[in-house]
Design an enzyme around this catalytic site. Sequence first.
Site, PDB file in Angstrom:
ATOM      1  N   ALA A 191       0.817  -1.213   0.000  1.00  0.00           N
ATOM      2  CA  ALA A 191       0.000   0.000   0.000  1.00  0.00           C
ATOM      3  C   ALA A 191       0.849   1.260   0.000  1.00  0.00           C
ATOM      4  O   ALA A 191       1.866   1.352   0.689  1.00  0.00           O
ATOM      5  CB  ALA A 191      -0.932  -0.015   1.202  1.00  0.00           C
TER       6      ALA A 191
ATOM      7  N   ASN B 219       2.685  -1.642   4.439  1.00  0.00           N
ATOM      8  CA  ASN B 219       3.041  -0.274   4.090  1.00  0.00           C
ATOM      9  C   ASN B 219       4.269  -0.266   3.188  1.00  0.00           C
ATOM     10  O   ASN B 219       5.351  -0.674   3.600  1.00  0.00           O
ATOM     11  CB  ASN B 219       3.283   0.515   5.383  1.00  0.00           C
ATOM     12  N   CYS B 220       4.116   0.235   1.976  1.00  0.00           N
ATOM     13  CA  CYS B 220       5.239   0.278   1.039  1.00  0.00           C
ATOM     14  C   CYS B 220       6.423   1.052   1.606  1.00  0.00           C
ATOM     15  O   CYS B 220       7.580   0.683   1.399  1.00  0.00           O
ATOM     16  CB  CYS B 220       4.779   0.918  -0.270  1.00  0.00           C
ATOM     17  N   PHE B 221       6.138   2.149   2.341  1.00  0.00           N
ATOM     18  CA  PHE B 221       7.217   2.981   2.847  1.00  0.00           C
ATOM     19  C   PHE B 221       7.678   2.567   4.234  1.00  0.00           C
ATOM     20  O   PHE B 221       8.477   3.256   4.862  1.00  0.00           O
ATOM     21  CB  PHE B 221       6.800   4.457   2.827  1.00  0.00           C
TER      22      PHE B 221
ATOM     23  N   LYS C 240      13.082   6.673   3.293  1.00  0.00           N
ATOM     24  CA  LYS C 240      12.736   6.180   1.960  1.00  0.00           C
ATOM     25  C   LYS C 240      12.010   7.280   1.193  1.00  0.00           C
ATOM     26  O   LYS C 240      10.955   7.751   1.611  1.00  0.00           O
ATOM     27  CB  LYS C 240      11.860   4.938   2.077  1.00  0.00           C
TER      28      LYS C 240
END
Length: 258
Positions: A98, A154-156, A171
């Site tokens: 996400a 969570n992508c980050f 990031k």
Amino acid sequence: MRALQQRLLFFTIEIHPMKTWRLIPLMQASGRVQMAIDQWLLDQHCSGNHPPTLRFYTWSPVALSLGYHQHRYPDEWKQLIWQGDPIELVRRPSGGRAVLHQGDLTYAVITSGLSGNRMPAYQTICEFLIAGWRSLNVDLHYGQAGRSYIQNPNCFGTATVADLVMSDGAKLIGSAQLRKGDAILQHGSMRLEPDRELFDRVFGSESLIPTLPFLKGDGLIRALVDALTRSATDCFGVEFETRSLTESEWRTIYTLLN
């Protein structure tokens, strides 16, 4: 001698012709529309009806995009509100986890003919991001996270070898890919001015937010688009033809939303 030099120059041009890519001007739209555009561009390029393309865009309203295969996520994500408006929940055609699209800028590259597997392709495309940000005095390097990142929605929340990280560990850019035959769609989010409270509320944990040492707002986005377009010209060895989406193209894209 002059005639020989002219023949050699002609030969060089024939061997290494400059490729022309399409550059679609910066665009703001809903997440569903933006994802339909990326999917349409990939399909058209794969079928040979469209040149390689670079574009930049922002999301309005604020959206939370899910990776194509991401089926587990908190139920409350379906009812998220920010500043009185619903946060759109949209699924990307690409993989990954996400991404909260607020205070960010998204890039998309659609191309083909890249050799190697997924990671070499990521790094070939990411070179223009590294070079463009370096021209703005921001040095980036690839992340180091292993397979454990899959457990984090969570992508980050983690940075893999496909992601780009600042010197302080924050990031800055998370990217995802979709392959179709020989064609590749790679798009990614660049966190410019994210709202920390919203980010922590959505993902339930604190995160390291990038701090950028220059412009903010629309000035930052314009400077970044210009810098990244120049770096893409150099890194990919191409020239760009700027063309907005036509009425006919918009009609076709909107059919993908139904």
